[in-house]
Design an enzyme around this catalytic site. Structure first.
Site, mmCIF file in Angstrom:
data_model
loop_
_atom_site.group_PDB
_atom_site.id
_atom_site.type_symbol
_atom_site.label_atom_id
_atom_site.label_comp_id
_atom_site.label_asym_id
_atom_site.label_seq_id
_atom_site.Cartn_x
_atom_site.Cartn_y
_atom_site.Cartn_z
ATOM 1 N N ILE A 81 40.720 75.017 55.532
ATOM 2 C CA ILE A 81 40.140 75.859 54.467
ATOM 3 C C ILE A 81 40.288 77.351 54.760
ATOM 4 C CG2 ILE A 81 38.476 74.251 53.445
ATOM 5 C CD1 ILE A 81 36.328 75.636 55.290
ATOM 6 N N TYR A 116 24.380 77.192 62.915
ATOM 7 C CA TYR A 116 24.758 76.355 61.767
ATOM 8 C C TYR A 116 23.951 76.749 60.517
ATOM 9 C CZ TYR A 116 24.961 72.218 58.745
ATOM 10 O OH TYR A 116 25.091 71.374 57.657
ATOM 11 N N PHE A 118 15.274 63.310 71.634
ATOM 12 C CA PHE A 118 15.122 64.659 72.205
ATOM 13 C C PHE A 118 13.781 65.223 71.732
ATOM 14 C CE2 PHE A 118 19.659 63.821 72.122
ATOM 15 C CZ PHE A 118 20.009 64.141 73.426
ATOM 16 N N GLY A 178 17.765 75.047 68.697
ATOM 17 C CA GLY A 178 18.341 75.132 67.348
ATOM 18 C C GLY A 178 17.775 74.114 66.380
HETATM 19 N N1 NAD Z 1 25.610 64.703 56.761
HETATM 20 C C1 NAD Z 1 24.483 65.404 56.619
HETATM 21 O O1 NAD Z 1 23.372 64.938 56.939
HETATM 22 C C2 NAD Z 1 24.533 66.798 56.028
HETATM 23 C C3 NAD Z 1 23.319 67.493 55.845
HETATM 24 C C4 NAD Z 1 23.357 68.773 55.326
HETATM 25 C C5 NAD Z 1 24.574 69.345 54.961
HETATM 26 N N2 NAD Z 1 25.728 68.646 55.147
HETATM 27 C C6 NAD Z 1 26.990 69.270 54.776
HETATM 28 O O2 NAD Z 1 27.744 68.371 53.989
HETATM 29 C C7 NAD Z 1 29.144 68.594 54.218
HETATM 30 C C8 NAD Z 1 29.840 67.293 54.548
HETATM 31 O O3 NAD Z 1 29.234 66.737 55.709
HETATM 32 P P1 NAD Z 1 29.645 65.339 56.323
HETATM 33 O O4 NAD Z 1 28.405 64.764 56.868
HETATM 34 O O5 NAD Z 1 30.468 64.559 55.381
HETATM 35 O O6 NAD Z 1 30.504 65.837 57.566
HETATM 36 P P2 NAD Z 1 31.903 65.300 58.140
HETATM 37 O O7 NAD Z 1 32.127 65.983 59.427
HETATM 38 O O8 NAD Z 1 31.936 63.812 58.118
HETATM 39 O O9 NAD Z 1 32.934 65.827 57.053
HETATM 40 C C9 NAD Z 1 33.409 67.152 57.052
HETATM 41 C C10 NAD Z 1 34.884 67.103 56.744
HETATM 42 O O10 NAD Z 1 35.395 68.441 56.737
HETATM 43 C C11 NAD Z 1 36.619 68.451 57.430
HETATM 44 N N3 NAD Z 1 36.814 69.802 57.977
HETATM 45 C C12 NAD Z 1 36.119 70.400 58.975
HETATM 46 N N4 NAD Z 1 36.596 71.627 59.200
HETATM 47 C C13 NAD Z 1 37.599 71.836 58.310
HETATM 48 C C14 NAD Z 1 38.473 72.920 58.054
HETATM 49 N N5 NAD Z 1 38.410 74.054 58.773
HETATM 50 N N6 NAD Z 1 39.377 72.795 57.061
HETATM 51 C C15 NAD Z 1 39.467 71.641 56.346
HETATM 52 N N7 NAD Z 1 38.666 70.579 56.554
HETATM 53 C C16 NAD Z 1 37.740 70.668 57.523
HETATM 54 C C17 NAD Z 1 36.495 67.386 58.516
HETATM 55 O O11 NAD Z 1 37.746 66.906 58.976
HETATM 56 C C18 NAD Z 1 35.681 66.323 57.799
HETATM 57 O O12 NAD Z 1 36.524 65.367 57.147
HETATM 58 C C19 NAD Z 1 29.215 69.651 55.315
HETATM 59 O O13 NAD Z 1 29.383 70.903 54.708
HETATM 60 C C20 NAD Z 1 27.858 69.581 55.980
HETATM 61 O O14 NAD Z 1 27.506 70.799 56.592
HETATM 62 C C21 NAD Z 1 25.743 67.385 55.675
#
Ligand code: NAD
Length: 313
Positions: free
Chosen positions: A55, A142, A200, A269
């Protein structure tokens, strides 16, 4: 039917979301650098245009976003604990990355962005339940990076007349989460591997768990609403659950009621108590979670047990 691109679409939430977008008749592209996710997490990869890219690569984003109606921006460096260890990388992916996504959307005339923000980590140690009116005081890099992302979302919505919606996710659980670092994955993995469940802190910290299917329904509602300007909503269950209680529930679901639990010092954190009200999302988007925590844990466990190859692990 819209032409939608999902950044981070090969991760946990993306892999659950993209089939639901397809089922609504949308054309779906995914842009993912595969750093955390994998094409193997998708049930039917051939249903999607898949662009393996970062990205932060502005030229690639220009090409990938041309002609799209909306961007759902999920790609992120998604761990509080890792962000404390590597704040610069977290900043680069989450703060700079979100800016790059918004800026490419602006250049390419993509009118709608849905941004995956976070509840607990962004707000910090405020007295729960938190809501859209709580003052954010993140205590981890974060949380700060997501707050910066929301800042740019708001600025771009107003400066360039875009529809930008930030959705503050609770702690999301459900199928396709084997590669994640959250408590539910860690507890189930410990049970499967015969290791003690590690908590934790003293287990009194609380969280708000939402099933990924309910979350994805909320994302679809936000997409359909296409509200003008900048809007922010908590997508949560509103139920406060202690980490100790969560460990008990995981043991019950896995039919391992006596599985050992050990306690380690709490980690920097991580917030103490957190749960969120979702009244605004209910009122303005029609969001209503349908899946209980117990049911969400059953679905997660079932997926872990029935996927011995554990893609993305
Ligand atoms: N899972 C949760 O509980 C939760 C809670 C709050 C917010 N979020 C947010 O939801 C979103 C998705 O989370 P998730 O749980 O599916 O995480 P995840 O790590 O499973 O998915 C994130 C995806 O982004 C891709 N990615 C990471 N860096 C990248 C980059 N520089 N360029 C392109 N792709 C990239 C990864 O390969 C991965 O497929 C994130 O923004 C996360 O911060 C998730």
């Amino acid at each position: 039917m819209a032409n939608i691109i999902v950044t981070g679409g090969c991760g946990f939430i993306g892999a659950n979301l993209v089939p639901m977008l397809r089922a609504q008749g949308h054309a779906v592209a995914i842009l993912d650098n595969m750093s955390r996710g994998s094409v193997e997490l998708l049930d039917n990869p051939a249903d999607y245009e898949i662009i393996e890219a970062d990205i932060r690569d502005a030229a690639v984003l220009d090409e990938a976003f041309a002609g799209r109606d909306a961007v759902i921006h999920l790609a992120a460096y998604g761990s509080v604990v890792e962000s404390v260890a590597s704040p610069e990388e977290n900043f680069s992916v989450n703060a700079e990355g979100t800016f790059r996504v918004l800026d490419a959307a602006r250049r390419q005339g993509v009118g709608q962005i849905v941004f995956s923000s976070t509840g607990g980590a962004l707000i910090g140690n405020a007295e729960p339940p938190v809501s859209e009116t709580s003052v954010p005081r993140p205590i981890s890099p974060y949380g700060a990076s997501k707050l910066a992302g929301e800042g740019y979302c708001c600025a771009f919505a107003h400066s360039y007349d875009m529809s930008v919606t930030a959705l503050r996710f609770a702690n999301i659980i459900g199928p396709v989460s084997w590669h994640k670092k959250g408590a539910v994955t860690a507890f189930f993995k410990a049970i499967m591997n015969g290791d003690p469940i590690c908590i934790f802190g003293d287990g009194s910290a609380t969280r708000d768990f939402l099933c990924v299917e309910d979350l994805c329904r909320g994302i679809l509602l936000a997409l359909d609403a296409r509200r003008p300007g900048f809007n922010v909503y908590h997508l949560a269950s509103g139920r406060e659950v202690s980490v100790r209680e969560l460990a008990e529930l995981c043991r019950k679901v896995a039919d391992a009621p006596d599985h050992p639990i050990v306690f380690e010092p709490k980690r920097a954190g991580e917030v103490e108590r957190n749960f969120a009200r979702f009244d605004l999302a209910r009122r303005e988007l029609g969001f209503e979670p349908e899946i209980s925590l117990e049911e969400a844990l059953e679905r997660t466990w079932e997926w872990f047990v029935s996927h011995p190859e554990r893609p993305g692990g």
